[in-house]
Design a protein around this motif. Structure first.
Motif, PDB file in Angstrom:
ATOM      1  N   ILE A  24       0.835  -1.204   0.000  1.00 47.18           N
ATOM      2  CA  ILE A  24       0.000   0.000   0.000  1.00 47.18           C
ATOM      3  C   ILE A  24       0.868   1.253   0.000  1.00 47.18           C
ATOM      4  O   ILE A  24       0.574   2.228  -0.702  1.00 47.18           O
ATOM      5  N   ASP A  28       0.806   4.164  -2.833  1.00 45.88           N
ATOM      6  CA  ASP A  28       0.542   5.567  -2.497  1.00 45.88           C
ATOM      7  C   ASP A  28       1.543   6.506  -3.169  1.00 45.88           C
ATOM      8  O   ASP A  28       1.253   7.693  -3.359  1.00 45.88           O
ATOM      9  N   THR A  49      -8.014  -2.705  -3.746  1.00 42.78           N
ATOM     10  CA  THR A  49      -7.691  -1.520  -2.947  1.00 42.78           C
ATOM     11  C   THR A  49      -6.598  -0.700  -3.605  1.00 42.78           C
ATOM     12  O   THR A  49      -6.669   0.544  -3.666  1.00 42.78           O
ATOM     13  N   ILE A  50      -5.582  -1.371  -4.120  1.00 40.86           N
ATOM     14  CA  ILE A  50      -4.451  -0.671  -4.740  1.00 40.86           C
ATOM     15  C   ILE A  50      -4.856  -0.037  -6.066  1.00 40.86           C
ATOM     16  O   ILE A  50      -4.463   1.093  -6.374  1.00 40.86           O
ATOM     17  N   LYS A  53      -6.206   3.396  -6.100  1.00 37.69           N
ATOM     18  CA  LYS A  53      -5.256   4.491  -5.932  1.00 37.69           C
ATOM     19  C   LYS A  53      -4.731   4.992  -7.277  1.00 37.69           C
ATOM     20  O   LYS A  53      -3.859   5.868  -7.321  1.00 37.69           O
TER      21      LYS A  53
END
Length: 243
Positions: A24, A28, A49-50, A53
């Motif tokens: 993560i 970011d 989730t990644i 981003k």
């Protein structure tokens, strides 16, 4: 500080704990991430989730105790700019040091050493050709616990491997260093550990971001806990190479 945007990183053992935090943290910073675990299904939700981003992510599965699976995984990878050899195996019970058997050493060395070395041999030559790469081998500060000797000795072997390659990598654009995440409340560290797993960031990102051509250093993630990434990088400049 190097830019990770658009580059590719492999994180082994990414489904939970330190590996998840690192994956993560890389995302970011704009890095695309290959998420390794024993089974692709273990990192499916993390991939989503990644991707949210704005970076790419995909999962690979390999049992690191099986050299065939490790070598097969290497054929599935894109050109890598960063590798975090994070996955490791710990003794699953605490016993008298005199009861440690050869099978325990063998099983831990297969995962903690042979798989790590195989990945390094598989990806570093390409990094050298492209004149850029960062390899971070996760180690441990464990000591004075002979009951856990198979784990501690396997990590010492990773330290030696990393140290001895330092001079070979000089001037290649590739850096290989060590990361001690500290004693964390993870499945491996247990509930009594003093530090939350989130404290591994930003320190875990430091060896990937430095651009000074130095390999063979030991970075302790807990030395940077609570700092901004910029503060952590400034402090890391003073970390010496291993002797």
């Amino acid at each position: 500080m190097v830019s990770l945007k658009g580059q590719w990183a492999l994180v082994t053992g990414a489904s939970r704990g330190v590996g998840r935090e690192i994956a993560i943290g890389l995302a970011d910073l704009g890095c695309n991430v290959v998420l390794h675990s024993r089974s692709r299904t273990h990192t499916g939700s993390l991939s989503e989730t990644i991707r949210m981003k704005g970076v790419q992510a995909f999962s690979v599965g390999a049992e690191l105790s099986d050299l065939y699976q490790v070598e097969r995984m290497l054929t599935e990878l894109p050109e890598l700019d960063y590798v975090y050899n994070n996955a490791a195996m710990q003794s699953n019970y605490y016993h008298s040091p005199w009861e440690t058997g050869a099978d325990e050493y063998r099983s831990l060395f297969e995962v903690n050493c042979i798989a790590v070395f195989t990945i390094c041999y598989g990806v570093i030559p390409g990094m050298i050709t492209r004149r850029f790469g960062r390899v971070v081998n996760v180690t441990s500060g464990i000591r004075d616990q002979p009951q856990l000797a198979p784990y501690a000795v396997s990590k010492a072997a990773v330290d030696k491997f990393t140290r001895d390659f330092a001079t070979t990598l000089e001037g290649t654009g590739v850096q290989m260093n060590l990361l001690d995440p500290g004693w964390l409340r993870t499945d491996m560290g247990g509930r009594m550990a003093p530090n939350d797993v989130s404290t591994v960031i930003p320190g875990a990102l430091v060896p990937a971001l430095l651009d000074d051509g130095v390999s063979g250093r030991w970075f302790s993630a807990q030395d940077y806990a609570g700092m901004s990434l910029e503060q952590a990088l400034e402090r890391a400049q003073a970390v010496p190479a291993l002797n």
